[in-house]
Design an enzyme around this catalytic site. Sequence first.
Site, mmCIF file in Angstrom:
data_model
loop_
_atom_site.group_PDB
_atom_site.id
_atom_site.type_symbol
_atom_site.label_atom_id
_atom_site.label_comp_id
_atom_site.label_asym_id
_atom_site.label_seq_id
_atom_site.Cartn_x
_atom_site.Cartn_y
_atom_site.Cartn_z
ATOM 1 N N HIS A 189 0.820 -1.210 0.000
ATOM 2 C CA HIS A 189 0.000 0.000 0.000
ATOM 3 C C HIS A 189 0.854 1.261 0.000
ATOM 4 C CE1 HIS A 189 0.660 0.989 4.201
ATOM 5 N NE2 HIS A 189 0.651 -0.301 4.406
ATOM 6 N N GLU A 434 -8.666 -11.589 -9.424
ATOM 7 C CA GLU A 434 -7.401 -11.420 -8.699
ATOM 8 C C GLU A 434 -7.069 -12.604 -7.798
ATOM 9 O OE1 GLU A 434 -7.402 -7.879 -6.263
ATOM 10 O OE2 GLU A 434 -9.459 -8.169 -5.609
ATOM 11 N N ASP A 458 -2.764 -8.933 -6.581
ATOM 12 C CA ASP A 458 -3.217 -10.070 -5.790
ATOM 13 C C ASP A 458 -3.140 -11.372 -6.566
ATOM 14 O OD1 ASP A 458 -3.841 -9.227 -3.139
ATOM 15 O OD2 ASP A 458 -5.389 -7.960 -4.019
ATOM 16 N N CYS A 505 -5.951 -3.710 -13.857
ATOM 17 C CA CYS A 505 -5.713 -2.568 -12.972
ATOM 18 C C CYS A 505 -4.588 -2.800 -11.959
ATOM 19 C CB CYS A 505 -7.000 -2.170 -12.255
ATOM 20 S SG CYS A 505 -7.645 -3.479 -11.206
HETATM 21 C C1 PEP Z 1 -4.690 -5.780 -7.488
HETATM 22 O O1 PEP Z 1 -4.768 -6.634 -6.605
HETATM 23 O O2 PEP Z 1 -4.033 -5.936 -8.525
HETATM 24 C C2 PEP Z 1 -5.375 -4.489 -7.335
HETATM 25 C C3 PEP Z 1 -5.417 -3.624 -8.318
HETATM 26 O O3 PEP Z 1 -5.948 -4.200 -6.136
HETATM 27 P P1 PEP Z 1 -5.135 -3.780 -4.815
HETATM 28 O O4 PEP Z 1 -3.718 -3.481 -5.198
HETATM 29 O O5 PEP Z 1 -5.831 -2.609 -4.262
HETATM 30 O O6 PEP Z 1 -5.271 -4.998 -3.962
HETATM 31 MG MG MG Z 2 -6.274 -6.521 -5.106
#
Ligand code: PEP
Ligand code: MG
Length: 580
Positions: A189, A434, A458, A505
């Site tokens: 994060h 994911e 993920d 994403c």
């Molecule tokens: C991911 O897991 O690729 C994603 C875009 O979500 P986050 O990074 O918020 O888990």
């Molecule tokens: Mg994710």
Amino acid sequence: MERFKGIGVSGGVAVGDVYIIESERMTVGRRKISPDGVEDEVERFHDAISKAIEGIRDDQTRLVPRLGEEYLAIFDSHIRLLDDKMLRQSVERRIREEHMVAETAVDEVLREHVKLLFEDKSTARWVSDIYDIQSRLHRVLMGRSTGDLREMKEPAIVVAEDLMPSQTVSFDREQVLGIAMEEGGITSHTAIIANALGIPAVVGVTGLTAEVRAGDRLVVDGEAGEVVVNPDPETAERYVRIEQDIVESDRRLLHEQAPLPAETVDGWRTALYANIEFPKEVETALENGAEGIGLYRTEYLYLEKGREPTEEEHYEAYRSAAEAMWPRPVVIRTLDLGADKAAAGGGREARSEPNPFLGCRSIRLCFEREPMFKTQLRAILRASVFGYIRILLPMVTSLAEVRWAQSIIEEVRDELYTEGIKHEGDVEVGAMIEVPSAALQADTFAEEVDFFSIGTNDLIQYTLAVDRSNPVVSYLFQPAHPAVIKLIKNTIDAGDAAGIPVAMCGQMSGDLSFLILLLGLGLRAFSTSPNVLPELKRAIRMVSIENAREVAAAVLEESDAAAALKILRAGRADLLQDEE
Ligand code: PEP
Ligand code: MG
């Protein structure tokens, strides 16, 4: 001057003074001093005593009126302990005779003190006071803050062992010049927030906190993944120049790319969307040419407030994003709290679970706390009247979860209708792909949702069993692993067969090393940090789909990540050559 290697997770270079954020596990570094440094060290210790006493007096003035007069005596006793002649002499002796750094000398003397206090029942209750003054002295000696970024007075480079989401969300780009951290990986994060705010960051820098102290100057090179402690003047100057060059070339790139379509040389259109965490990022997304918001990580609304937002707070945030982006789409991902994105105030989503990434995270938390989920959904449906909003469900592992979420959306819609509250009745609902189970079942999922968004952060973590924020195993976090590529391909193919849009994403979508592969696999929509978009667009405009398909076919033949990467590197080198 000392150099540390880490993982560069947010580009750019920063040079500045250090601001250390304290954490429980931080160790005392530099255990010995040279004989000619003794007098300075003694002076540093006496200075720290004075500052610590000053700090206690400040707290006394501030807190006693609130806490009550009985606390006056406690603060007084701490001042007496710090001012104790024996303590001063014992610490001084260790610095002079044993060449200990002040921190270690303080620890040793106070440890002996604690032992003596424990020997007598009537004095054992003083032990916690000793620990209190020890930690206060440490903080002063090591120049470490309490972790509250509001205490930051001047712009500086933040150094920490690890940062909680509640800390990163309060980062101010003007104050935080760079970040250097011991923990973390490319998709942690902190990396996501650093990218969002355009702050150069290096994570996974083992041993850094033990070697840095207040007054040090630091270089954070987010491009090379390097941290330099106390650079010599020429090195510092060189980095300042690199920093200026990067800023200048980013500006040029943005200016040049913004008006152009994201189209390959053979005429295939792609869509470039932005990932955002805060509504204010919408502006940066538009400036960088985003054709929509492909991922709005709404959990940051919770993390920023340190509590569950009200329906109105959700509504305002989503409405402002939808209005600003109109007629472009805004994909609102429902709450993905838990694991490394733990909310303040504890609860199941906090880190207390033994395996938080496998625990009550994301859609599972919404399942457990249905009223919280409904509050968010009400706000989304209401805000949808003002723009083109789509709902994205995170971390679904089975169709049952998708169906449950859809049934709750319907329930909320009925409630709003009955209450006569204006809302959009027909909002598209998509699934994040994911986890491997969803990717493997993508064909069945595709029949029940309106779109897919592949979350590679993920997907890689769960496919390869590698904690995405643990630097010790970061070498195993391999987007080019054949198993990952197969799951991505399966998802794109399933989406295409069912005629639903597929976007990506995760961080992989903004990594130019994988662009040719993804285009070759058929991906046509990318969602990534806004500041990556101009570079991504420029690269897309140099690729031909015919060539990308050949590269993808060759990669799919490979049985390990290293071989796949070799092909991708060669493909990228060809691309760069064409540019010259
Ligand atoms: C991911 O897991 O690729 C994603 C875009 O979500 P986050 O990074 O918020 O888990
Ligand atoms: Mg994710």
